[in-house]
Design a protein around this motif. Structure first.
Motif, PDB file in Angstrom:
ATOM      1  N   GLN A 219       0.821  -1.303   0.161  1.00 12.38           N
ATOM      2  CA  GLN A 219      -0.155  -0.201   0.355  1.00 12.38           C
ATOM      3  C   GLN A 219       0.534   1.039   0.061  1.00 12.38           C
ATOM      4  N   ALA A 220       1.924   1.033  -0.459  1.00 14.28           N
ATOM      5  CA  ALA A 220       3.059   1.994  -0.050  1.00 14.28           C
ATOM      6  C   ALA A 220       3.571   2.679   1.192  1.00 14.28           C
ATOM      7  N   LYS A 221       2.940   2.405   1.802  1.00 14.02           N
ATOM      8  CA  LYS A 221       3.129   3.155   3.519  1.00 14.02           C
ATOM      9  C   LYS A 221       4.669   2.510   4.065  1.00 14.02           C
ATOM     10  N   TYR A 222       5.473   2.630   3.517  1.00 11.20           N
ATOM     11  CA  TYR A 222       6.690   2.328   3.919  1.00 11.20           C
ATOM     12  C   TYR A 222       7.593   2.675   5.144  1.00 11.20           C
ATOM     13  N   ASP A 223       7.037   3.431   5.590  1.00 16.09           N
ATOM     14  CA  ASP A 223       7.693   3.629   6.841  1.00 16.09           C
ATOM     15  C   ASP A 223       7.219   2.808   8.301  1.00 16.09           C
ATOM     16  N   GLU A 224       5.536   2.723   7.871  1.00 13.67           N
ATOM     17  CA  GLU A 224       4.953   2.093   8.640  1.00 13.67           C
ATOM     18  C   GLU A 224       5.486   0.395   8.651  1.00 13.67           C
ATOM     19  N   ALA A 225       5.508  -0.139   7.894  1.00 14.54           N
ATOM     20  CA  ALA A 225       5.355  -1.250   7.276  1.00 14.54           C
ATOM     21  C   ALA A 225       6.605  -1.183   8.177  1.00 14.54           C
ATOM     22  N   GLU A 226       8.221  -1.092   7.479  1.00 19.69           N
ATOM     23  CA  GLU A 226       9.359  -0.592   7.635  1.00 19.69           C
ATOM     24  C   GLU A 226       9.387  -0.923   9.778  1.00 19.69           C
ATOM     25  N   ALA A 227       8.920  -0.416  10.026  1.00 23.13           N
ATOM     26  CA  ALA A 227       8.597  -0.348  11.320  1.00 23.13           C
ATOM     27  C   ALA A 227       7.987  -1.704  11.990  1.00 23.13           C
ATOM     28  N   LEU A 228       7.215  -2.393  11.268  1.00 22.59           N
ATOM     29  CA  LEU A 228       6.651  -3.621  11.853  1.00 22.59           C
ATOM     30  C   LEU A 228       7.553  -4.617  11.454  1.00 22.59           C
ATOM     31  N   TYR A 229       8.110  -4.887  10.319  1.00 22.46           N
ATOM     32  CA  TYR A 229       9.409  -5.465   9.637  1.00 22.46           C
ATOM     33  C   TYR A 229      10.246  -5.497  10.496  1.00 22.46           C
ATOM     34  N   ARG A 230      11.054  -4.234  10.988  1.00 21.18           N
ATOM     35  CA  ARG A 230      12.088  -4.009  12.806  1.00 21.18           C
ATOM     36  C   ARG A 230      11.509  -5.567  13.405  1.00 21.18           C
ATOM     37  N   GLU A 231      10.254  -4.987  13.964  1.00 16.12           N
ATOM     38  CA  GLU A 231       9.735  -5.318  15.349  1.00 16.12           C
ATOM     39  C   GLU A 231       9.433  -7.023  14.732  1.00 16.12           C
ATOM     40  N   VAL A 232       9.027  -7.521  13.826  1.00 16.41           N
ATOM     41  CA  VAL A 232       9.107  -9.027  13.246  1.00 16.41           C
ATOM     42  C   VAL A 232      10.666  -9.310  13.966  1.00 16.41           C
ATOM     43  N   LEU A 233      11.612  -8.507  12.793  1.00 19.21           N
ATOM     44  CA  LEU A 233      12.509  -8.758  12.946  1.00 19.21           C
ATOM     45  C   LEU A 233      13.856  -9.043  14.289  1.00 19.21           C
ATOM     46  N   ALA A 234      12.994  -8.348  15.163  1.00 16.43           N
ATOM     47  CA  ALA A 234      13.708  -8.453  15.903  1.00 16.43           C
ATOM     48  C   ALA A 234      12.866  -9.818  17.437  1.00 16.43           C
ATOM     49  N   GLY A 235      11.692 -10.086  17.071  1.00 15.87           N
ATOM     50  CA  GLY A 235      11.745 -10.961  17.724  1.00 15.87           C
ATOM     51  C   GLY A 235      11.384 -12.413  17.759  1.00 15.87           C
TER      52      GLY A 235
END
Length: 75
Positions: free
Chosen positions: A37-53
């Motif tokens: 959906q081109a919501k890149y900033d929000e997507a990146e924050a979630l990717y980082r959260e998933v990566l940390a987990g």
């Protein structure tokens, strides 16, 4: 689809906890959707959260952790 992901995520966080692999998988799915959906900033924050987990649960060399890194850096 986004409201359904968010509702599922809320239920999983309540039932399983935010660090559970199933919860992280749903969070990753939401991140993919947001990226599309081109919501890149929000997507990146979630990717980082998933990566940390994933990294905390499986370690840095895990295939899932590496896939999240690839998704995070590719727009």
């Amino acid at each position: 689809a986004e409201p359904l992901y968010r509702r599922a995520l809320k239920g999983q966080e309540e039932a399983l906890g935010p660090a559970h692999p199933n919860t992280l998988a749903t969070l990753g799915g939401l991140a993919i959707l947001l990226k599309k959906q081109a919501k890149y900033d929000e997507a990146e924050a979630l990717y980082r959260e998933v990566l940390a987990g994933y990294t905390a649960h499986y370690g840095e060399s895990n295939v899932g952790s590496r896939a999240i890194i690839c998704r995070t850096v590719s727009r």
